[in-house]
Design an enzyme around this catalytic site. Structure first.
Site, PDB file in Angstrom:
ATOM      1  N   HIS A  32      46.237 -66.989  30.302  1.00 53.23           N
ATOM      2  CA  HIS A  32      47.386 -67.747  29.831  1.00 53.23           C
ATOM      3  C   HIS A  32      47.168 -68.215  28.392  1.00 53.23           C
ATOM      4  CE1 HIS A  32      48.055 -67.836  34.172  1.00 53.23           C
ATOM      5  NE2 HIS A  32      49.288 -68.241  33.943  1.00 53.23           N
ATOM      6  N   ASP A  86      36.260 -64.878  29.789  1.00 53.47           N
ATOM      7  CA  ASP A  86      35.848 -66.275  29.720  1.00 53.47           C
ATOM      8  C   ASP A  86      34.873 -66.369  28.575  1.00 53.47           C
ATOM      9  OD1 ASP A  86      36.287 -68.879  31.063  1.00 53.47           O
ATOM     10  OD2 ASP A  86      34.110 -68.887  31.090  1.00 53.47           O
ATOM     11  N   GLY A 138      41.365 -71.201  18.357  1.00 53.93           N
ATOM     12  CA  GLY A 138      40.256 -71.973  18.908  1.00 53.93           C
ATOM     13  C   GLY A 138      39.328 -72.502  17.830  1.00 53.93           C
ATOM     14  N   LYS A 162      37.473 -59.344  12.171  1.00 54.56           N
ATOM     15  CA  LYS A 162      36.789 -60.131  13.194  1.00 54.56           C
ATOM     16  C   LYS A 162      36.262 -59.225  14.314  1.00 54.56           C
ATOM     17  CE  LYS A 162      37.582 -63.702  16.674  1.00 54.56           C
ATOM     18  NZ  LYS A 162      38.556 -64.626  17.295  1.00 54.56           N
ATOM     19  N   ARG A 207      33.935 -60.920  21.611  1.00 48.27           N
ATOM     20  CA  ARG A 207      34.909 -60.256  22.497  1.00 48.27           C
ATOM     21  C   ARG A 207      34.902 -58.746  22.269  1.00 48.27           C
ATOM     22  NH1 ARG A 207      38.458 -63.704  21.658  1.00 48.27           N
ATOM     23  NH2 ARG A 207      37.749 -64.968  23.418  1.00 48.27           N
TER      24      ARG A 207
END
Length: 215
Positions: free
Chosen positions: A15, A75, A165, A187, A201
């Protein structure tokens, strides 16, 4: 036993709009048809795990079972040595306000305040890493997990408005710009066929591709 992903239709079990955007950028070249848990209006599961792996599995399994399709979750968080590994798995919690919204400017200020309390002023005292665990889950409960990490330093004040973030206070090792000052392509630092990836990631995603997509 390791399982290959045989379908190009998956759910992005998130989300968080920043994560959804980055995962969409990474999976785009592979021709996936994907909708997010947010788009599908799935309820957010309680993240009761104490590790990135546990929380990634909770999210991926919830979306896989709700949709009947494979689901990919992330996560992730920032782990700061001088704060004994905090915020770690509670990275998003540090941004939570009383009304349930998230304010990452507030979270970054909280990080800086805690570092100042501990006298962590030099770059060496502000070492940290971003961690990402991707979990691919099937409706039958099978999961595959992929971990990516990148070392760096907490900088202050925040620099850049790209990313999301804690990106504006994270300067990856070997670079003079924060993630907040980099384009998404910079990135990630990775495209299909590349030998190296930059972000946590992208490093986790590269392992996902090598394990679940490549023959």
């Amino acid at each position: 036993m390791m399982r290959k992903l045989e379908t190009k239709t998956i759910v992005v079990a998130s989300h968080n709009q920043g994560k959804i955007r980055e995962i969409a950028e990474l999976i785009g070249p592979f021709g996936f048809s994907a909708k997010s848990a947010a788009e599908l209006k799935f309820e957010e599961p309680d993240e009761t795990g104490t590790t990135f792996e546990e929380n990634a599995a909770i999210k991926a399994l919830a979306s896989a079972r709700a949709s009947g399709l494979p689901a990919l979750s992330d996560d992730s968080g920032i782990v700061i040595d001088a704060l004994d590994g905090a915020p770690g798995v509670y990275t998003a919690n540090w941004a939570e306000r009383a009304d349930g919204s998230r304010d990452f400017q507030m979270a970054m200020e909280k990080v800086e305040a805690e570092l100042q309390k501990r006298g962590a002023a030099s770059p060496e005292a502000r070492r940290c890493r971003f961690v990402s665990v991707l979990c691919l889950a099937w409706p039958d409960g099978h999961v595959e997990q992929f971990r990516g990490e990148i070392e760096g330093t907490v900088v202050w004040p925040p620099r850049g408005t790209a990313g999301f973030g804690y990106d504006p206070i994270f300067q990856p090792e070997g670079h003079d710009r924060t993630f907040g000052e980099m384009t998404s392509d910079e990135k990630h630092g990775w495209k299909p066929g590349d030998a190296h990836a930059l972000s946590h990631r992208a490093r986790a995603f590269k392992r996902f591709v090598e394990t679940c997509l490549e023959a």
